[in-house]
Design a protein around this motif. Structure first.
Motif, short mmCIF file in Angstrom:
data_model
loop_
_atom_site.label_atom_id
_atom_site.label_comp_id
_atom_site.label_asym_id
_atom_site.label_seq_id
_atom_site.Cartn_x
_atom_site.Cartn_y
_atom_site.Cartn_z
N ASN A 121 1.58 -2.98 -6.92
CA ASN A 121 1.33 -1.73 -7.65
C ASN A 121 -0.04 -1.16 -7.27
OD1 ASN A 121 3.79 -1.73 -8.99
ND2 ASN A 121 2.96 -2.70 -10.83
N ASP A 122 -1.04 -2.04 -7.17
CA ASP A 122 -2.38 -1.60 -6.78
C ASP A 122 -2.36 -0.97 -5.39
OD1 ASP A 122 -3.40 -2.50 -9.20
OD2 ASP A 122 -4.33 -4.30 -8.34
N LYS A 123 -1.58 -1.54 -4.48
CA LYS A 123 -1.45 -0.97 -3.13
C LYS A 123 -0.94 0.47 -3.20
CE LYS A 123 -2.36 -4.31 -0.12
NZ LYS A 123 -3.35 -4.18 0.92
N PHE A 124 0.04 0.70 -4.07
CA PHE A 124 0.58 2.05 -4.19
C PHE A 124 -0.42 3.01 -4.80
CE2 PHE A 124 4.71 0.64 -2.95
CZ PHE A 124 5.19 1.76 -2.30
N PHE A 125 -1.12 2.58 -5.82
CA PHE A 125 -2.12 3.47 -6.41
C PHE A 125 -3.20 3.83 -5.39
CE2 PHE A 125 -0.41 2.12 -10.57
CZ PHE A 125 -0.22 3.38 -11.12
N ALA A 126 -3.64 2.85 -4.61
CA ALA A 126 -4.64 3.12 -3.57
C ALA A 126 -4.10 4.13 -2.56
CB ALA A 126 -5.06 1.82 -2.88
N ARG A 127 -2.85 3.96 -2.15
CA ARG A 127 -2.26 4.88 -1.18
C ARG A 127 -2.11 6.28 -1.77
NH1 ARG A 127 -2.32 7.39 3.08
NH2 ARG A 127 -0.37 7.96 4.08
N HIS A 176 12.36 -5.46 -10.70
CA HIS A 176 12.45 -4.05 -11.10
C HIS A 176 11.33 -3.25 -10.43
CE1 HIS A 176 11.77 -0.61 -13.86
NE2 HIS A 176 13.09 -0.55 -13.79
N GLY A 177 10.13 -3.80 -10.44
CA GLY A 177 9.01 -3.12 -9.79
C GLY A 177 9.22 -2.97 -8.30
N THR A 178 9.73 -4.02 -7.67
CA THR A 178 9.99 -3.98 -6.23
C THR A 178 11.00 -2.89 -5.90
OG1 THR A 178 9.45 -6.31 -5.98
CG2 THR A 178 10.80 -5.33 -4.25
N TYR A 179 12.05 -2.81 -6.68
CA TYR A 179 13.07 -1.78 -6.48
C TYR A 179 12.45 -0.39 -6.52
CZ TYR A 179 16.98 1.31 -7.47
OH TYR A 179 17.87 2.35 -7.44
N HIS A 180 11.65 -0.15 -7.54
CA HIS A 180 11.08 1.20 -7.69
C HIS A 180 9.93 1.46 -6.72
CE1 HIS A 180 13.78 2.67 -10.64
NE2 HIS A 180 13.55 1.63 -11.43
N ARG A 181 9.24 0.42 -6.27
CA ARG A 181 8.27 0.66 -5.21
C ARG A 181 8.98 1.07 -3.93
NH1 ARG A 181 5.73 -3.53 -8.06
NH2 ARG A 181 6.72 -5.11 -6.75
N GLY A 182 10.19 0.58 -3.73
CA GLY A 182 11.01 1.08 -2.61
C GLY A 182 11.31 2.56 -2.77
N ASN A 183 11.63 2.97 -4.01
CA ASN A 183 11.84 4.40 -4.28
C ASN A 183 10.57 5.18 -3.95
OD1 ASN A 183 13.59 3.65 -7.36
ND2 ASN A 183 14.49 3.95 -5.34
N LEU A 184 9.43 4.65 -4.38
CA LEU A 184 8.15 5.34 -4.14
C LEU A 184 7.90 5.49 -2.64
CD1 LEU A 184 5.86 3.62 -6.81
CD2 LEU A 184 6.75 5.97 -6.87
N ALA A 229 2.62 -0.95 3.17
CA ALA A 229 3.32 -2.23 3.22
C ALA A 229 3.03 -3.00 1.94
CB ALA A 229 2.88 -3.03 4.45
N ASN A 230 4.09 -3.41 1.25
CA ASN A 230 3.88 -4.10 -0.02
C ASN A 230 4.89 -5.22 -0.25
OD1 ASN A 230 6.03 -2.91 -2.22
ND2 ASN A 230 5.57 -1.44 -0.60
N ASP A 231 5.49 -5.70 0.82
CA ASP A 231 6.43 -6.82 0.69
C ASP A 231 5.69 -8.08 0.24
OD1 ASP A 231 8.43 -5.20 1.59
OD2 ASP A 231 8.61 -6.13 3.56
N TYR A 232 6.43 -8.95 -0.42
CA TYR A 232 5.86 -10.20 -0.91
C TYR A 232 5.21 -11.00 0.21
CZ TYR A 232 5.63 -14.66 -3.43
OH TYR A 232 5.20 -15.82 -4.02
#
Length: 172
Positions: free
Chosen positions: A17-23, A137-145, A158-161
């Motif tokens: 989630n932090d990766k997405f906010f930074a991006r 659930h978060g992973t699914y929606h980060r894919g949407n993002l 890139a935010n894969d485990y």
């Protein structure tokens, strides 16, 4: 001491989630609220949904009553009305801190719990399985993002485990 796998997975959830906010903070502000054809009408609405669901599941894990969980839904709807990026990031950080406190103080993350849902009934499960659900659930929606960002002409993040593991974020 090695962390429980559920704690490590939740740490990954926060990291991603932090990766997405930074991006998102690197991109033009208008893409955050731009309406597009996707699972949700905008990146902002996707983040509100993710935050809502994470809030609900923390209440379930804590053993809150359905009335308390419904009150938390109303509260989230109120505090996310303007859904500004910086405000959403702060809400996610605060909720993550609540999760971390809960997960750190819970003595048995594999304990059996049986939440009751008004529509779906009783679920006999383990606390760690609900953490896994929150992360999935978060992973699914980060894919949407990612798709929504790319749909607007920008690279995602890139935010894969496995990238979390490569960065050495997981505690052994």
């Amino acid at each position: 001491m090695r962390k429980h796998h559920a704690q490590q997975l939740y740490d990954y959830h926060v990291w991603a989630n932090d990766k997405f906010f930074a991006r998102l903070k690197e991109l033009p502000e208008d893409i955050y609220i731009q309406e597009i054809q996707s699972v949700f009408p905008s990146i902002a609405e996707t983040l509100v949904h993710m935050y809502m669901v994470d809030t609900i599941w923390l209440g379930v894990m804590k053993g809150n009553s359905m009335a308390e969980i419904q009150a938390s839904i109303a509260s989230v709807q109120e505090i996310t009305k303007d859904n500004q990026l910086q405000k959403m990031e702060k809400l996610f950080q605060d909720l993550s801190a609540e999760y971390q406190t809960f997960l750190h103080h819970e003595s048995d993350l594999d304990k059996e719990i049986s939440p009751e849902h008004p529509q779906f009934g009783r679920l006999d499960t383990q606390l760690s399985e609900l953490v896994q659900h929150v992360v999935n659930h978060g992973t699914y929606h980060r894919g949407n993002l990612s798709a929504m960002i790319r749909q607007q002409g920008y690279a995602s993040v890139a935010n894969d485990y496995v990238f979390y593991l490569y960065e050495g974020k997981a505690e052994k």
